[in-house]
Structures are given as C-alpha cells and as structure tokens.
Design a protein around this motif. Sequence first.
Motif, mmCIF file in Angstrom:
data_model
loop_
_atom_site.group_PDB
_atom_site.id
_atom_site.type_symbol
_atom_site.label_atom_id
_atom_site.label_comp_id
_atom_site.label_asym_id
_atom_site.label_seq_id
_atom_site.Cartn_x
_atom_site.Cartn_y
_atom_site.Cartn_z
ATOM 1 N N ILE A 1 1.004 -1.196 -0.032
ATOM 2 C CA ILE A 1 0.189 -0.027 0.179
ATOM 3 C C ILE A 1 0.848 1.106 0.028
ATOM 4 O O ILE A 1 0.600 2.135 -0.807
ATOM 5 C CB ILE A 1 -0.973 -0.030 1.385
ATOM 6 N N GLY A 2 1.892 1.184 0.817
ATOM 7 C CA GLY A 2 2.766 2.351 0.758
ATOM 8 C C GLY A 2 3.393 2.729 -0.407
ATOM 9 O O GLY A 2 3.642 3.868 -0.798
ATOM 10 N N ALA A 3 3.962 1.562 -1.161
ATOM 11 C CA ALA A 3 4.668 1.946 -2.499
ATOM 12 C C ALA A 3 3.683 2.170 -3.400
ATOM 13 O O ALA A 3 3.913 3.201 -4.295
ATOM 14 C CB ALA A 3 5.271 0.441 -2.799
ATOM 15 N N MET B 1 3.530 5.807 -5.848
ATOM 16 C CA MET B 1 3.425 5.800 -7.287
ATOM 17 C C MET B 1 2.280 6.395 -7.747
ATOM 18 O O MET B 1 2.476 7.140 -9.011
ATOM 19 C CB MET B 1 3.310 4.292 -7.840
ATOM 20 N N THR B 2 1.296 6.135 -7.182
ATOM 21 C CA THR B 2 -0.128 6.883 -7.744
ATOM 22 C C THR B 2 -0.234 8.372 -7.124
ATOM 23 O O THR B 2 -0.894 9.104 -7.792
ATOM 24 C CB THR B 2 -1.166 6.131 -7.402
ATOM 25 N N ASN B 3 0.444 8.763 -6.092
ATOM 26 C CA ASN B 3 0.383 9.949 -5.579
ATOM 27 C C ASN B 3 1.882 10.556 -5.276
ATOM 28 O O ASN B 3 2.181 10.863 -4.179
ATOM 29 C CB ASN B 3 -0.291 10.253 -4.399
ATOM 30 N N ASP C 1 7.732 12.720 1.698
ATOM 31 C CA ASP C 1 6.825 13.999 1.411
ATOM 32 C C ASP C 1 5.431 13.203 1.095
ATOM 33 O O ASP C 1 4.398 14.024 0.760
ATOM 34 C CB ASP C 1 7.356 14.486 0.145
ATOM 35 N N ILE C 2 5.219 12.033 1.481
ATOM 36 C CA ILE C 2 3.870 11.518 1.270
ATOM 37 C C ILE C 2 3.364 10.934 2.635
ATOM 38 O O ILE C 2 3.651 9.488 2.765
ATOM 39 C CB ILE C 2 3.805 10.460 0.084
ATOM 40 N N PRO C 3 2.531 11.610 3.201
ATOM 41 C CA PRO C 3 2.616 10.899 4.801
ATOM 42 C C PRO C 3 1.491 9.567 4.858
ATOM 43 O O PRO C 3 1.959 8.553 5.376
ATOM 44 C CB PRO C 3 1.415 11.944 5.674
#
Length: 393
Positions: A241-243, A247-249, A258-260
């Motif tokens: 889910i994290g990866a 990739m999508t955001n 940079d992506i909490p």
Amino acid sequence: MNGSVVDGIVMDEREVRPEATGRSAGPVGAGAGRDRWFDTLRALALTRVIAYHMWGYAWLSFAFPAMGVMFALGGSLMARSLDRTSVQAVNSRLRRLLPALWMLGAVLVPLMVWQGWSDRPAWPGLLTWLVPIAQPAGSAWAQDVTGVLWYLVTYLWLVLLSPVLLGLYRRWPLPTVLLPLAAVVLLQTTSPPLSGNVHSVVVDLATFGACWLVGFAHRDRALHRIPLPALILVAAVCLGIGAAWTMTNPAGGFDLNDIPPAQAFYSLGFVLLLLRARPPMAWLARARPLDRLVTWLNSRALTIYLWHNAAIAVCFVVGDRVDAWRLGQAGYLAVALLLLFVVVLLVGWVEDVSARRRPRLVGWPTRTPAATTHATRASVPATARQVRASTWT
C-alpha cells in the motif's frame, strides 16, 4: 544504573532480551541489560537519517524508513516504563529530552537574531524552545537545523499521550492501531479545518502513531503470538500500500518523507518485520570496534540527531576551504562527520547530565554493554538452540 539515551530519543539501559539473561520469556524487555538488537536498529536509523540529509536520495526512505523504526522502538520502551509507573515514565523522558533541545536553542536562537531574524515571533512563540508542543520557531537562515525538530514535537506528544494510548491499545488493540492509519488517510484526502502548526503536529502523529502502537504490541509479545505467515502477509500488504500510494500520488517526487499516508503504511510494514525478528546478537560483541560504535551512537543519539543538519550545512563551506571537493561526496561527508564529532565533544555531555550519569567528554564506552548489565547471579547463557530459535519467535 541510570537510564541511557534514546528509544528514538530516550532509552532505559535495563532493556533486555530474555535470552540475554537466560530467563524464560515474559514480556519483551522484562530483563535487566541492553537489547543489542534495539541498539543496532537505532544506530542504523540514525546513520540513515544522516545519509538522507547529506545526499537526499529518495530511495533511502524505502531502503530503511528510519523515523518509523525509531518511533516503534520508542513505543516498545515507553510501554515497558509505563508498566512500572506512568508518572515517572513521562517525567523521565521529558527530563532526558528537553535539556538537549535547550542547549541547541541557547546556541541557535541568538545566532538567528544576529543573522537578522526579522520575522521572529513575540516571546510567547519562543516558548516552543522550552517545551516543543509545536515546531520551535525558526528563521529561514536556520531552516536546515530547525527542520528536524518536528521529530521531537511528535515524540513529546506521543509520550504525553502514551498512558491513555496504552490503555486503549490493551482494551481494543486492532482498532487502536488502525486509528492513526485512518486518520492520516483522512487528513490527506480532505481539507480539515486546522491551522498550520496544529495540522502539522496532527499529521505527524497520525503518520507514525501506528508504529508507536506496534511498539506496544512488541512489548506485550502480541507480535510473537501472530503466526509468522500471517504477520509476513500483513507486513507485505502494508508495504505494498505504501509503495502503491507513492507511485500514484508522487507529490512531485517518489519520496516517502513527502507523502504521509505512504510513509505510514510502508513504515508500519517494515517495523512489523523488524520487531518480530530477534536475531542473535552475540556476533556484535565479537566485533569490538563496531560494538563500541553502536554503543556510542546510542549514548549520543539525541545530540547527533539535533546537530547533524547543522554540521551538514557547514561542511560545504569548510570543505571548499580545505579542498574536500577533490574527494567528491566522500570528502564533504568526512568534513560533516568531523564537525559533528566536535559538536558532540562540546555539548554531548548534556545527555549524561539529563540521564543522571557522570558527564563524559566523548561518551565513548569504556566497557561493552554486556559488562555493565545487572543480570541476576542465577542467570545462565542461553543454549545455541535457544539462540537460534529466538530469531523469529
């Protein structure tokens, strides 16, 4: 023996693995000595933080999500302390956390004023340098140094909330762990009516709250009661889910920091595996220089964390004067590490004072942790079979 530094930030030197004393396994950390697996993870996390801030490679956030690991270690050790006494556990961590921050502020705040801190807040805003319930005030000139202080803010809030969180976790374990994950997704997909500083604190708490709570699960041995295939599956799902979220955001780059939401899920999957794994660490004692380096990094972890970005910022100016550029990135890194070591010499003793130890200039260990533990006289070494079995049990 009094406590030492850092579980992320503050650690108790009596933390131990059961097999280190030959005792039967009760709650994790129920013995008396140093958990060298925890020490090694903490040293790796600190090293990764320095490498990331030196070079900024996004892939480092995936290779070893250092902040999630540090919060997970902190949660485990905090739960251990709370099982003894709640008030003392909180007070002890505040006592060890705040003096090092005050030392940084005593140096940095006057420097920021001297450099022309035109937008500095009124004196109430400067109180965050005394008790960091929000990001301590800073100028644009010192942004590289003050930027790392979000960790202390998040750590402080998790410590203060831990007596309540531990009670909630032990009553409703799964919903309590899932709550921060739901919160970070909600915060990133909606527009909550929160001001800037409050929003930042809440997002950081939601991002790393699950890792802190998994530390509680480690302390209670709940992770070890989950069948290994099931735990690996859950960890893999979290990592995936994290990866996928990254990739999508991408938010302008593929960096977990940079992506909490991506950071929250990926770090959770990573620490589930690390806290379940308990490899035998006898090899570290045999590698004496490395063993002492790990011990030293732990004994000065807070000082190193607080000052490493300052050393990195200055290393390029100093490095240009001594022609460090001839050695490329390695030359500037060497200068940064030398500067950081000098800072540790000058102010690292604060960690000894806050931990109620005799101040030491360098903090370099004169004895290995095994020689300073307080194992009972009845303790006997674990058998080779017990040590091998401890790796994933």
